[in-house]
Design a protein around this motif. Structure first.
Motif, PDB file in Angstrom:
ATOM      1  N   ASN A 331      -8.620  -3.276   3.747  1.00 33.67           N
ATOM      2  CA  ASN A 331      -9.106  -4.623   3.467  1.00 33.67           C
ATOM      3  C   ASN A 331      -7.911  -5.574   3.454  1.00 33.67           C
ATOM      4  O   ASN A 331      -7.023  -5.439   2.609  1.00 33.67           O
ATOM      5  N   PRO A 332      -7.822  -6.531   4.382  1.00 37.66           N
ATOM      6  CA  PRO A 332      -6.622  -7.372   4.493  1.00 37.66           C
ATOM      7  C   PRO A 332      -6.261  -8.102   3.202  1.00 37.66           C
ATOM      8  O   PRO A 332      -5.084  -8.131   2.816  1.00 37.66           O
ATOM      9  N   ALA A 333      -7.248  -8.678   2.531  1.00 33.90           N
ATOM     10  CA  ALA A 333      -6.954  -9.438   1.312  1.00 33.90           C
ATOM     11  C   ALA A 333      -6.462  -8.523   0.203  1.00 33.90           C
ATOM     12  O   ALA A 333      -5.490  -8.835  -0.504  1.00 33.90           O
ATOM     13  N   VAL A 334      -7.097  -7.379   0.043  1.00 39.86           N
ATOM     14  CA  VAL A 334      -6.707  -6.442  -1.009  1.00 39.86           C
ATOM     15  C   VAL A 334      -5.339  -5.840  -0.708  1.00 39.86           C
ATOM     16  O   VAL A 334      -4.487  -5.730  -1.595  1.00 39.86           O
ATOM     17  N   ASN A 335      -5.115  -5.465   0.542  1.00 37.56           N
ATOM     18  CA  ASN A 335      -3.818  -4.877   0.920  1.00 37.56           C
ATOM     19  C   ASN A 335      -2.684  -5.877   0.698  1.00 37.56           C
ATOM     20  O   ASN A 335      -1.606  -5.515   0.204  1.00 37.56           O
ATOM     21  N   ALA A 336      -2.930  -7.125   1.041  1.00 43.99           N
ATOM     22  CA  ALA A 336      -1.906  -8.151   0.830  1.00 43.99           C
ATOM     23  C   ALA A 336      -1.625  -8.337  -0.657  1.00 43.99           C
ATOM     24  O   ALA A 336      -0.469  -8.485  -1.073  1.00 43.99           O
ATOM     25  N   TYR A 337      -2.682  -8.319  -1.462  1.00 47.26           N
ATOM     26  CA  TYR A 337      -2.479  -8.471  -2.902  1.00 47.26           C
ATOM     27  C   TYR A 337      -1.678  -7.301  -3.470  1.00 47.26           C
ATOM     28  O   TYR A 337      -0.766  -7.486  -4.284  1.00 47.26           O
ATOM     29  N   LEU A 338      -2.004  -6.076  -3.048  1.00 44.82           N
ATOM     30  CA  LEU A 338      -1.304  -4.908  -3.571  1.00 44.82           C
ATOM     31  C   LEU A 338       0.174  -4.924  -3.181  1.00 44.82           C
ATOM     32  O   LEU A 338       1.038  -4.521  -3.973  1.00 44.82           O
ATOM     33  N   ALA A 339       0.477  -5.377  -1.978  1.00 43.84           N
ATOM     34  CA  ALA A 339       1.877  -5.489  -1.563  1.00 43.84           C
ATOM     35  C   ALA A 339       2.621  -6.481  -2.462  1.00 43.84           C
ATOM     36  O   ALA A 339       3.763  -6.245  -2.871  1.00 43.84           O
ATOM     37  N   GLN A 340       1.964  -7.580  -2.777  1.00 43.14           N
ATOM     38  CA  GLN A 340       2.558  -8.581  -3.657  1.00 43.14           C
ATOM     39  C   GLN A 340       2.713  -8.021  -5.071  1.00 43.14           C
ATOM     40  O   GLN A 340       3.745  -8.230  -5.734  1.00 43.14           O
ATOM     41  N   LEU A 341       1.701  -7.291  -5.541  1.00 42.22           N
ATOM     42  CA  LEU A 341       1.729  -6.725  -6.888  1.00 42.22           C
ATOM     43  C   LEU A 341       2.921  -5.780  -7.057  1.00 42.22           C
ATOM     44  O   LEU A 341       3.620  -5.804  -8.077  1.00 42.22           O
ATOM     45  N   ALA A 342       3.151  -4.926  -6.061  1.00 45.45           N
ATOM     46  CA  ALA A 342       4.226  -3.934  -6.153  1.00 45.45           C
ATOM     47  C   ALA A 342       5.602  -4.589  -6.229  1.00 45.45           C
ATOM     48  O   ALA A 342       6.559  -3.972  -6.740  1.00 45.45           O
ATOM     49  N   GLU A 343       5.711  -5.829  -5.747  1.00 44.88           N
ATOM     50  CA  GLU A 343       6.987  -6.544  -5.779  1.00 44.88           C
ATOM     51  C   GLU A 343       7.138  -7.417  -7.016  1.00 44.88           C
ATOM     52  O   GLU A 343       8.198  -8.013  -7.239  1.00 44.88           O
ATOM     53  N   ASP A 344       6.097  -7.491  -7.831  1.00 35.06           N
ATOM     54  CA  ASP A 344       6.100  -8.364  -9.010  1.00 35.06           C
ATOM     55  C   ASP A 344       6.700  -7.614 -10.197  1.00 35.06           C
ATOM     56  O   ASP A 344       6.047  -6.771 -10.811  1.00 35.06           O
ATOM     57  N   ASN A 345       7.928  -7.913 -10.539  1.00 36.09           N
ATOM     58  CA  ASN A 345       8.617  -7.194 -11.605  1.00 36.09           C
ATOM     59  C   ASN A 345       8.225  -7.642 -13.002  1.00 36.09           C
ATOM     60  O   ASN A 345       8.738  -7.105 -13.995  1.00 36.09           O
ATOM     61  N   SER A 346       7.311  -8.597 -13.099  1.00 35.33           N
ATOM     62  CA  SER A 346       6.866  -9.046 -14.424  1.00 35.33           C
ATOM     63  C   SER A 346       5.849  -8.112 -15.044  1.00 35.33           C
ATOM     64  O   SER A 346       5.459  -8.278 -16.199  1.00 35.33           O
ATOM     65  N   GLN A 347       5.394  -7.134 -14.275  1.00 35.09           N
ATOM     66  CA  GLN A 347       4.434  -6.145 -14.766  1.00 35.09           C
ATOM     67  C   GLN A 347       4.849  -4.774 -14.227  1.00 35.09           C
ATOM     68  O   GLN A 347       5.628  -4.681 -13.283  1.00 35.09           O
ATOM     69  N   PRO A 348       4.349  -3.667 -14.810  1.00 28.15           N
ATOM     70  CA  PRO A 348       4.918  -2.350 -14.501  1.00 28.15           C
ATOM     71  C   PRO A 348       4.335  -1.627 -13.295  1.00 28.15           C
ATOM     72  O   PRO A 348       4.814  -0.543 -12.948  1.00 28.15           O
ATOM     73  N   ILE A 349       3.301  -2.177 -12.636  1.00 28.89           N
ATOM     74  CA  ILE A 349       2.698  -1.465 -11.510  1.00 28.89           C
ATOM     75  C   ILE A 349       3.570  -1.689 -10.276  1.00 28.89           C
ATOM     76  O   ILE A 349       3.543  -2.749  -9.652  1.00 28.89           O
ATOM     77  N   GLY A 350       4.350  -0.671  -9.924  1.00 23.14           N
ATOM     78  CA  GLY A 350       5.313  -0.844  -8.837  1.00 23.14           C
ATOM     79  C   GLY A 350       5.083   0.042  -7.638  1.00 23.14           C
ATOM     80  O   GLY A 350       5.854   0.005  -6.680  1.00 23.14           O
ATOM     81  N   ASP A 351       4.038   0.840  -7.674  1.00 19.83           N
ATOM     82  CA  ASP A 351       3.829   1.798  -6.581  1.00 19.83           C
ATOM     83  C   ASP A 351       2.340   1.947  -6.344  1.00 19.83           C
ATOM     84  O   ASP A 351       1.533   1.962  -7.292  1.00 19.83           O
ATOM     85  N   VAL A 352       1.954   2.070  -5.075  1.00 23.94           N
ATOM     86  CA  VAL A 352       0.553   2.297  -4.701  1.00 23.94           C
ATOM     87  C   VAL A 352       0.494   3.482  -3.750  1.00 23.94           C
ATOM     88  O   VAL A 352       1.222   3.517  -2.750  1.00 23.94           O
ATOM     89  N   GLU A 353      -0.319   4.468  -4.077  1.00 21.44           N
ATOM     90  CA  GLU A 353      -0.570   5.619  -3.203  1.00 21.44           C
ATOM     91  C   GLU A 353      -2.018   5.529  -2.737  1.00 21.44           C
ATOM     92  O   GLU A 353      -2.936   5.362  -3.550  1.00 21.44           O
ATOM     93  N   PHE A 354      -2.238   5.631  -1.431  1.00 22.61           N
ATOM     94  CA  PHE A 354      -3.601   5.587  -0.895  1.00 22.61           C
ATOM     95  C   PHE A 354      -4.106   7.007  -0.659  1.00 22.61           C
ATOM     96  O   PHE A 354      -3.381   7.866  -0.134  1.00 22.61           O
ATOM     97  N   VAL A 355      -5.350   7.264  -1.055  1.00 23.00           N
ATOM     98  CA  VAL A 355      -5.969   8.570  -0.858  1.00 23.00           C
ATOM     99  C   VAL A 355      -7.301   8.394  -0.132  1.00 23.00           C
ATOM    100  O   VAL A 355      -7.995   7.390  -0.310  1.00 23.00           O
ATOM    101  N   ASP A 356      -7.634   9.380   0.676  1.00 25.65           N
ATOM    102  CA  ASP A 356      -8.871   9.357   1.453  1.00 25.65           C
ATOM    103  C   ASP A 356      -9.951  10.108   0.687  1.00 25.65           C
ATOM    104  O   ASP A 356      -9.923  11.327   0.594  1.00 25.65           O
ATOM    105  N   VAL A 357     -10.884   9.358   0.113  1.00 28.54           N
ATOM    106  CA  VAL A 357     -12.065   9.958  -0.532  1.00 28.54           C
ATOM    107  C   VAL A 357     -13.316   9.265   0.023  1.00 28.54           C
ATOM    108  O   VAL A 357     -14.222   8.879  -0.703  1.00 28.54           O
ATOM    109  N   ARG A 358     -13.350   9.143   1.347  1.00 27.83           N
ATOM    110  CA  ARG A 358     -14.402   8.345   1.975  1.00 27.83           C
ATOM    111  C   ARG A 358     -15.799   8.910   1.741  1.00 27.83           C
ATOM    112  O   ARG A 358     -16.778   8.154   1.651  1.00 27.83           O
ATOM    113  N   GLN A 359     -15.923  10.224   1.650  1.00 29.75           N
ATOM    114  CA  GLN A 359     -17.246  10.787   1.388  1.00 29.75           C
ATOM    115  C   GLN A 359     -17.763  10.350   0.022  1.00 29.75           C
ATOM    116  O   GLN A 359     -18.932  10.013  -0.141  1.00 29.75           O
TER     117      GLN A 359
END
Length: 446
Positions: A331-359
């Motif tokens: 999702n372009p909007a969500v992916n862009a937000y997560l990239a921004q979030l990981a660079e935001d040092n004002s909060q502790p969420i610094g890493d995103v791992e994607f997993v395939d659970v499509r079923q």
């Protein structure tokens, strides 16, 4: 006191099918009657567990529930042997087959509400199985949930497994999908944040979809666990429910002192009151996702907030990561937000791992739906039934079991075939042998 957050994922059963039974769950409705892949679903779930194990997290699992639930058909007036009952139901009431074959128990976040021993009045770890009364296919789950929890957490000196709340609409309870434990450290005393969809003042005519969790149910669970004075209650917004957020974990997730949520997740006054209360009890870190960056529609379709929010593998709550579904990356909007979030040092969420659970996603549940979070001290962890703790060897065994016994494809129309009942029973029997837990399922005692 040293304590760990352990994720216990629901092991997806051979009955994984898309029946579209959950009104208000848009993904479930959208894929209703489609052909599913039980094998792929279970393997995807196991690979997610392996990913967390390799990242250094402690990982367990919960047994799949017995499906078909022929005992429910007996209570509804059908008699005879199990195969005979399936044949009779297929002829007389075929709509019941999707209920008793439902795959929904795979979503362990709905299995129970959990209170760690650091918080409870009696110093034990407490579980209350969710009664799930809003939907008929889920309302049949809690007796088997209680049995499973009593099997995994068997020591009564350390663990208290309660019965579900009374199966009444007034006490509708959906488990940990509407509960978050917040604390400054896993071994420190925390706060139970209970999110509810309705109370006796809610204007139900404003809701297009059911508000599944009631305030009275949340209050009752807090009393059971001895944390009424350490509980905060927060109302989910009608806007979120009507957009398809059937559980709070579709629009919010918390861990440690972080609450990660969508701007439209909660009723405004309730949010202001709850956040003020929380801030008096711990250094709350709200991370609000603005609606102008990620719409409510994009948040729900991608299951952004149904990501697992984890401390660092060593338990450091100042370094956190999200285990997000691949739909967030797509999702372009969500992916862009997560990239921004990981660079935001004002909060502790610094890493995103994607997993395939499509079923699982296609049936209405993401990574967070698939797991029940349990905070355990070292002593409590040692008391957990070791058959249900995972390492690479156990995951390999379970994957081999899935490959041996699961279908590649399953159409909901095939649930009427009594031979499929035999397939499921054979798979469950083999599973108990792999785990070495003896005769666990009812049919094994017949």
């Amino acid at each position: 006191m040293t304590a760990y957050e352990v994720n216990f994922d629901g092991l997806i059963g051979p009955n994984h099918n898309y029946s579209g039974l959950a009104f208000g769950n848009l993904a479930s409705s959208r894929n209703a009657r489609n052909t599913s892949s039980p094998r792929q679903a279970a393997l995807q779930g196991l690979e997610k567990m392996r990913t967390l194990h390799h990242l250094g997290y402690r990982q367990g699992f919960l047994l799949p529930q017995l499906r078909p639930d022929v005992a429910t058909l007996r209570r509804l007036g059908f008699s005879g042997g199990d195969r005979s009952i399936i044949n009779k139901a297929a002829r007389q009431a075929p709509q019941l087959l999707s209920m008793i074959y439902s795959a929904s128990s795979m979503w362990a976040a709905n299995a129970a509400t959990v209170t760690p021993s650091a918080d409870s009045a009696d110093g034990r770890l407490h579980f209350t199985p969710a009664n799930l009364v809003t939907t008929s296919h889920r309302a049949i789950e809690h007796p088997q949930t209680q049995r499973c929890l009593e099997t995994v957490f068997a020591d009564p000196d350390k663990f208290a497994v309660h019965q579900a709340l009374p199966s009444q609409n007034r006490f509708a309870d959906e488990g940990a999908a509407n509960h978050t434990r917040l604390s400054a450290g896993y071994g420190e005393r925390g706060v139970g944040l209970f999110v509810y969809g309705r109370d006796n003042r809610t204007n139900l005519s404003s809701l297009h979809f059911p508000a599944r969790q009631t305030l009275e149910a949340s209050e009752a669970v807090a009393r059971q666990h001895g944390i009424s004075e350490r509980a905060v209650f927060l109302q989910q917004s009608a806007e979120a429910i009507n957009a398809g957020a059937f559980h709070n974990d579709v629009v919010a997730v918390g861990n440690g002192t972080v609450l990660f949520f969508h701007e439209q997740a909660f009723e405004a006054q309730s949010q202001a009151d709850a956040f003020a209360d929380l801030s008096e009890r711990l250094p709350l870190q709200p991370v609000c996702v603005p609606r102008d960056q990620v719409s409510l529609e994009d948040a729900i379709s991608s299951y952004l907030f149904n990501s697992q929010l984890l401390a660092d593998a060593d338990g450091n709550l100042e370094r956190m990561r999200l285990i997000a579904p691949t739909e967030c990356r797509d999702n372009p909007a969500v992916n862009a937000y997560l990239a921004q979030l990981a660079e935001d040092n004002s909060q502790p969420i610094g890493d995103v791992e994607f997993v395939d659970v499509r079923q699982s996603m296609s049936n209405g549940g993401g990574p967070a739906c698939l797991r029940l979070r349990v905070v355990l001290t070292e002593e409590e962890l040692a008391a957990v039934n070791p058959a249900f703790m995972l390492d690479d060897t156990r995951i390999d065994q379970l994957q081999a079991w899935v490959n041996d016994y699961y279908r590649d494809e399953l159409d909901p129309s095939e649930l009427k075939d009594p031979d499929f009942l035999n397939e499921c029973y054979t798979a469950y029997d083999a599973l108990t042998q792999v785990l070495g837990i003896g005769s666990y399922y009812d049919f094994q005692h017949a």
